[in-house]
Design an enzyme around this catalytic site. Structure first.
Site, PDB file in Angstrom:
ATOM      1  CD  GLU A 113      -2.368   1.342   2.795  1.00 62.52           C
ATOM      2  OE1 GLU A 113      -2.075   0.493   3.658  1.00 62.52           O
ATOM      3  OE2 GLU A 113      -3.165   2.272   2.983  1.00 62.52           O
ATOM      4  CB  ALA A 118       6.050  13.843  -2.289  1.00 64.05           C
ATOM      5  CB  VAL A 125       7.787  17.504 -14.486  1.00 64.45           C
ATOM      6  CG1 VAL A 125       7.243  16.988 -15.822  1.00 64.45           C
ATOM      7  CG2 VAL A 125       6.603  17.841 -13.603  1.00 64.45           C
TER       8      VAL A 125
HETATM    9  C1  SCA Z   1       4.042  14.029 -13.179  1.00 64.47           C
HETATM   10  N1  SCA Z   1       3.298  13.684 -14.233  1.00 64.47           N
HETATM   11  C2  SCA Z   1       2.045  13.975 -13.980  1.00 64.47           C
HETATM   12  C3  SCA Z   1       2.033  14.538 -12.668  1.00 64.47           C
HETATM   13  N2  SCA Z   1       3.292  14.558 -12.195  1.00 64.47           N
HETATM   14  N3  SCA Z   1       0.953  13.825 -14.703  1.00 64.47           N
HETATM   15  C4  SCA Z   1      -0.202  14.244 -14.182  1.00 64.47           C
HETATM   16  N4  SCA Z   1      -0.307  14.768 -12.943  1.00 64.47           N
HETATM   17  C5  SCA Z   1       0.783  14.942 -12.168  1.00 64.47           C
HETATM   18  N5  SCA Z   1       0.646  15.469 -10.963  1.00 64.47           N
HETATM   19  C6  SCA Z   1       3.746  13.054 -15.475  1.00 64.47           C
HETATM   20  C7  SCA Z   1       4.937  13.748 -16.081  1.00 64.47           C
HETATM   21  O1  SCA Z   1       4.545  14.789 -16.924  1.00 64.47           O
HETATM   22  C8  SCA Z   1       5.576  12.620 -16.836  1.00 64.47           C
HETATM   23  O2  SCA Z   1       4.916  12.388 -18.045  1.00 64.47           O
HETATM   24  C9  SCA Z   1       5.306  11.412 -15.954  1.00 64.47           C
HETATM   25  O3  SCA Z   1       4.163  11.755 -15.177  1.00 64.47           O
HETATM   26  C10 SCA Z   1       6.457  11.069 -15.041  1.00 64.47           C
HETATM   27  O4  SCA Z   1       6.942  12.238 -14.452  1.00 64.47           O
HETATM   28  P1  SCA Z   1       8.155  12.281 -13.456  1.00 64.47           P
HETATM   29  O5  SCA Z   1       9.038  13.451 -13.807  1.00 64.47           O
HETATM   30  O6  SCA Z   1       8.800  10.977 -13.367  1.00 64.47           O
HETATM   31  O7  SCA Z   1       7.370  12.603 -12.107  1.00 64.47           O
HETATM   32  P2  SCA Z   1       7.831  13.482 -10.851  1.00 64.47           P
HETATM   33  O8  SCA Z   1       7.347  14.878 -11.010  1.00 64.47           O
HETATM   34  O9  SCA Z   1       9.288  13.316 -10.614  1.00 64.47           O
HETATM   35  O10 SCA Z   1       7.019  12.804  -9.669  1.00 64.47           O
HETATM   36  C11 SCA Z   1       5.614  12.742  -9.723  1.00 64.47           C
HETATM   37  C12 SCA Z   1       4.994  13.182  -8.361  1.00 64.47           C
HETATM   38  C13 SCA Z   1       5.490  14.625  -8.088  1.00 64.47           C
HETATM   39  C14 SCA Z   1       3.490  13.116  -8.481  1.00 64.47           C
HETATM   40  C15 SCA Z   1       5.471  12.228  -7.265  1.00 64.47           C
HETATM   41  O11 SCA Z   1       5.136  15.454  -9.147  1.00 64.47           O
HETATM   42  C16 SCA Z   1       4.975  15.206  -6.785  1.00 64.47           C
HETATM   43  O12 SCA Z   1       5.620  15.050  -5.724  1.00 64.47           O
HETATM   44  N6  SCA Z   1       3.830  15.914  -6.819  1.00 64.47           N
HETATM   45  C17 SCA Z   1       3.281  16.582  -5.622  1.00 64.47           C
HETATM   46  C18 SCA Z   1       2.836  15.577  -4.599  1.00 64.47           C
HETATM   47  C19 SCA Z   1       1.816  14.558  -5.095  1.00 64.47           C
HETATM   48  O13 SCA Z   1       0.868  14.956  -5.780  1.00 64.47           O
HETATM   49  N7  SCA Z   1       2.055  13.295  -4.778  1.00 64.47           N
HETATM   50  C20 SCA Z   1       1.217  12.190  -5.119  1.00 64.47           C
HETATM   51  C21 SCA Z   1       0.078  12.201  -4.156  1.00 64.47           C
HETATM   52  P3  SCA Z   1       5.715  12.155 -19.426  1.00 64.47           P
HETATM   53  O14 SCA Z   1       6.658  11.023 -19.151  1.00 64.47           O
HETATM   54  O15 SCA Z   1       4.646  11.840 -20.421  1.00 64.47           O
HETATM   55  O16 SCA Z   1       6.420  13.448 -19.698  1.00 64.47           O
HETATM   56  S1  SCA Z   1      -0.716  10.653  -4.058  1.00 64.47           S
HETATM   57  C22 SCA Z   1       0.031   9.848  -2.783  1.00 64.47           C
HETATM   58  O17 SCA Z   1       0.997  10.269  -2.231  1.00 64.47           O
HETATM   59  C23 SCA Z   1      -0.549   8.546  -2.296  1.00 64.47           C
HETATM   60  C24 SCA Z   1      -1.916   8.673  -1.887  1.00 64.47           C
HETATM   61  C25 SCA Z   1      -2.162   9.590  -0.749  1.00 64.47           C
HETATM   62  O18 SCA Z   1      -2.652   9.058   0.248  1.00 64.47           O
HETATM   63  O19 SCA Z   1      -1.929  10.794  -0.884  1.00 64.47           O
END
Ligand code: SCA
Length: 201
Positions: A113, A118, A125
């Site tokens: 799970e 993050a 990206v």
């Molecule tokens: C990245 N991509 C996304 C995206 N973030 N697409 C849609 N929505 C998003 N939020 C896409 C990129 O454009 C890329 O597409 C592909 O996914 C891989 O990107 P990456 O560079 O490997 O991703 P990265 O940015 O390094 O990491 C993704 C992540 C990060 C979501 C972890 O952006 C982040 O920390 N975001 C803020 C926190 C968050 O939202 N975390 C997830 C919450 P292409 O290859 O086509 O270019 S959910 C969770 O934590 C579990 C559930 C819970 O309880 O919260």
């Protein structure tokens, strides 16, 4: 992708590391999770990071934490066999006699799970999230023996999870996970099957 290839080279050159911790090095990624997951209460993040049943895979560059995934492996077959192997033969026999008439609960869950995921804001990206997930899959399969991941994905992260092979369709038998994982309001339950042969890293 090209981004991932770049990171792969960084990794080979030793500038980038992926590590798995059980209960350690929590300070830095605690801050990343707290900042990147504003809807998640800070105390809850701390509690899971301190909890022995959770593990974290982190990506580290120049000894700084760039991001991480915290997950809980559910591996009850293992627990059961460890428990059984530590019993005296007589006790074991008695146990077998006692439980034989009853149907056994499903003791092979073998899923993880994902609780938090993050990457620090100025490194998003760039492919880190994808590399991290691939390392997680490899570790979960080879070390924990898992076959699936489940997560309640935040709405805005659904796109990221789909790119990592997650689907909204849940094929895992319900009795393997229902009642075990934490329900999370506002999230969408997603599943990922871990390929048992693919080299993920
Ligand atoms: C990245 N991509 C996304 C995206 N973030 N697409 C849609 N929505 C998003 N939020 C896409 C990129 O454009 C890329 O597409 C592909 O996914 C891989 O990107 P990456 O560079 O490997 O991703 P990265 O940015 O390094 O990491 C993704 C992540 C990060 C979501 C972890 O952006 C982040 O920390 N975001 C803020 C926190 C968050 O939202 N975390 C997830 C919450 P292409 O290859 O086509 O270019 S959910 C969770 O934590 C579990 C559930 C819970 O309880 O919260």
């Amino acid at each position: 992708s090209a981004r991932e290839e770049n990171l792969k080279k960084e990794e080979e050159a030793g500038r980038l590391k992926f590590v798995c911790y059980s209960n350690d090095g929590i300070d830095e990624h605690m801050n990343i999770f707290a900042r990147q997951l504003p809807n998640m209460p800070k105390e809850y993040i701390v509690r899971l990071l301190m909890d022995r049943s959770h593990k974290s895979v982190m990506v580290i560059r120049h000894s700084l934490v760039v991001g991480g995934i915290t997950y809980r492996p559910y591996i009850s077959t293992l627990y059961l066999s460890v428990m059984i192997s530590s019993l005296k033969p007589r006790v074991l026999m008695l146990l077998v006699v006692l439980i034989t008439p009853f149907p056994l609960p499903n003791h092979s869950q073998k899923f993880g799970e994902i609780a938090f995921c993050a990457i620090t804001a100025d490194e998003q990206v760039k492919g880190y999230g994808t590399r991290l997930m691939n390392h997680l899959k490899q570790h979960a399969r080879d070390v924990d023996g898992l076959t699936h991941f489940l997560t309640y994905a935040d709405n805005n992260a659904v796109g990221y999870f789909i790119k990592q092979g997650f689907t909204k369709e849940i094929k895992l038998e319900k009795d393997r996970w229902h009642g075990y994982i934490k329900d999370y309001d506002g999230g969408i339950l997603m599943e990922c099957k871990i390929d048992q042969k693919l080299p993920y890293t």
